[in-house]
Design a protein around this motif. Structure first.
Motif, PDB file in Angstrom:
ATOM      1  N   ASN A  84      63.063  14.995  -9.279  1.00  0.00           N
ATOM      2  CA  ASN A  84      64.249  15.085 -10.137  1.00  0.00           C
ATOM      3  C   ASN A  84      64.757  13.699 -10.527  1.00  0.00           C
ATOM      4  OD1 ASN A  84      65.353  17.969  -8.332  1.00  0.00           O
ATOM      5  ND2 ASN A  84      64.572  17.927 -10.405  1.00  0.00           N
ATOM      6  N   TRP A  85      64.718  12.773  -9.567  1.00  0.00           N
ATOM      7  CA  TRP A  85      65.189  11.421  -9.840  1.00  0.00           C
ATOM      8  C   TRP A  85      64.262  10.718 -10.826  1.00  0.00           C
ATOM      9  CZ3 TRP A  85      69.421   8.723  -9.523  1.00  0.00           C
ATOM     10  CH2 TRP A  85      69.365   7.323  -9.620  1.00  0.00           C
ATOM     11  N   THR A  86      62.955  10.862 -10.616  1.00  0.00           N
ATOM     12  CA  THR A  86      61.983  10.216 -11.501  1.00  0.00           C
ATOM     13  C   THR A  86      62.085  10.740 -12.921  1.00  0.00           C
ATOM     14  OG1 THR A  86      60.451   9.913  -9.650  1.00  0.00           O
ATOM     15  CG2 THR A  86      59.525   9.761 -11.868  1.00  0.00           C
ATOM     16  N   ARG A  87      62.233  12.045 -13.062  1.00  0.00           N
ATOM     17  CA  ARG A  87      62.205  12.654 -14.392  1.00  0.00           C
ATOM     18  C   ARG A  87      63.487  12.426 -15.187  1.00  0.00           C
ATOM     19  NH1 ARG A  87      60.825  18.268 -15.027  1.00  0.00           N
ATOM     20  NH2 ARG A  87      60.025  17.535 -17.046  1.00  0.00           N
ATOM     21  N   GLN A  88      64.477  11.809 -14.568  1.00  0.00           N
ATOM     22  CA  GLN A  88      65.653  11.385 -15.334  1.00  0.00           C
ATOM     23  C   GLN A  88      65.287  10.281 -16.321  1.00  0.00           C
ATOM     24  OE1 GLN A  88      69.358  10.650 -13.225  1.00  0.00           O
ATOM     25  NE2 GLN A  88      68.630  11.799 -11.474  1.00  0.00           N
ATOM     26  N   PHE A  89      64.236   9.535 -16.021  1.00  0.00           N
ATOM     27  CA  PHE A  89      63.798   8.415 -16.853  1.00  0.00           C
ATOM     28  C   PHE A  89      62.633   8.892 -17.715  1.00  0.00           C
ATOM     29  CE2 PHE A  89      65.726   6.879 -13.015  1.00  0.00           C
ATOM     30  CZ  PHE A  89      66.531   5.820 -13.435  1.00  0.00           C
ATOM     31  N   VAL A  90      62.885   9.022 -19.006  1.00  0.00           N
ATOM     32  CA  VAL A  90      61.889   9.607 -19.898  1.00  0.00           C
ATOM     33  C   VAL A  90      60.599   8.811 -19.908  1.00  0.00           C
ATOM     34  CG1 VAL A  90      62.795   8.349 -21.893  1.00  0.00           C
ATOM     35  CG2 VAL A  90      61.534  10.466 -22.244  1.00  0.00           C
ATOM     36  N   ASN A  91      60.663   7.519 -19.719  1.00  0.00           N
ATOM     37  CA  ASN A  91      59.451   6.695 -19.735  1.00  0.00           C
ATOM     38  C   ASN A  91      58.729   6.680 -18.389  1.00  0.00           C
ATOM     39  OD1 ASN A  91      61.880   5.268 -19.051  1.00  0.00           O
ATOM     40  ND2 ASN A  91      60.693   3.386 -18.923  1.00  0.00           N
ATOM     41  N   TYR A  92      59.178   7.513 -17.440  1.00  0.00           N
ATOM     42  CA  TYR A  92      58.479   7.651 -16.165  1.00  0.00           C
ATOM     43  C   TYR A  92      58.102   9.099 -15.872  1.00  0.00           C
ATOM     44  CZ  TYR A  92      58.855   2.821 -14.775  1.00  0.00           C
ATOM     45  OH  TYR A  92      58.697   1.459 -14.720  1.00  0.00           O
ATOM     46  N   ASP A  93      58.334   9.959 -16.831  1.00  0.00           N
ATOM     47  CA  ASP A  93      57.982  11.360 -16.653  1.00  0.00           C
ATOM     48  C   ASP A  93      56.506  11.569 -16.981  1.00  0.00           C
ATOM     49  OD1 ASP A  93      58.226  13.998 -16.118  1.00  0.00           O
ATOM     50  OD2 ASP A  93      59.283  14.543 -17.960  1.00  0.00           O
TER      51      ASP A  93
END
Length: 258
Positions: free
Chosen positions: A204-213
């Motif tokens: 959930n934390w990672t996918r907050q950042f669109v360039n890390y999804d």
């Protein structure tokens, strides 16, 4: 010399190394929240396979709309992460029911009830019980004969031994070993549920950042969340069916011995 990276897979390496869109671009603060290194070493299996690719394309917002929807995306993922944190905290509290300490068990029991015993002379005795994952906390436990303390905990492995000393008044004798037989499975399940919350929170934390999804984060995040939910429900329903339902419900009439 390391082999060259195919251009179409460069983004995977960047997101695993925390370099997506440059070192100054927004990214998760903790490296443990970046895309796992195994993805860049085996991208075909973990990221670009047909299942992850199809699952990655599913969603409310299309890829071309993402840049204008970043704030909404962040809000959704933040809500999901907070929900997982709350769920993990509540599940950890539920794990304290593994203890056989009287005060801890009465505060974190999985179920509780009151049993009223009525003997032939119309004498009433009310017993309050709190059941956990290894035993039962019994208020007025001295009624069981072998227990001297007023408030005591009877472990599941003593249930069958305690039947003749009074426990038979409160549960079906044929079910005396059901809690002990099933409790190990449910203890393992609830502990596993707590552990499985961690990858969900990191995802959930990672996918907050669109360039890390990435596709695999979405796919495996869904699978892990589903397994975690299944184990939690399995533990609660199985516990009820295999242990709690073995106790009598309502008034119990018995003949008092002289």
């Amino acid at each position: 010399m390391a082999p060259p990276i195919a251009p179409e897979r460069q983004y995977i390496h960047d997101r695993c190394d925390g370099k997506s869109y440059g070192k100054d671009a927004p990214k998760p603060a903790l490296p443990c929240c970046w895309v796992p290194p195994c993805v860049k070493y085996c991208p075909t299996c973990l990221e670009t396979n047909c299942i992850c690719s199809v699952w990655g394309r599913c969603g409310v917002f299309k890829e071309k709309q993402t840049k204008g929807r970043t704030s909404i995306r962040t809000t959704f993922m933040s809500v999901g992460m907070c929900t997982n944190l709350i769920g993990m905290a509540l599940t950890i509290v539920a794990c304290f029911a593994i203890s056989n300490d009287y005060n801890i068990l009465t505060s974190t029991s999985w179920s509780e009830g009151t049993i009223t015993s009525v003997n032939i002379s119309d004498s009433f005795q009310t017993i309050h019980i709190d059941t956990g994952l290894r035993g039962v906390a019994i208020d007025q436990g001295n009624s069981l004969g072998s227990l001297e303390e007023a408030d005591a905990v009877t472990s599941f492995d003593r249930f069958c031994d305690e039947l003749e000393d009074g426990l038979g008044r409160y549960m079906d004798p044929d079910e005396c070993d059901s809690c002990e037989e099933s409790s190990k499975t449910y203890r393992s399940s609830i502990i596993t549920t707590v552990v499985l919350y961690l990858p969900s929170i990191f995802t959930n934390w990672t996918r907050q950042f669109v360039n890390y999804d990435v596709n695999c984060q979405k796919f495996f995040g869904t699978i892990v969340a589903a397994i975690s939910l299944f184990l939690a429900v399995y533990s609660m329903l199985g516990y009820k069916n295999d242990c709690w339902d073995g106790f009598y419900n309502g008034d119990v009439y018995y003949f008092a011995s002289n």
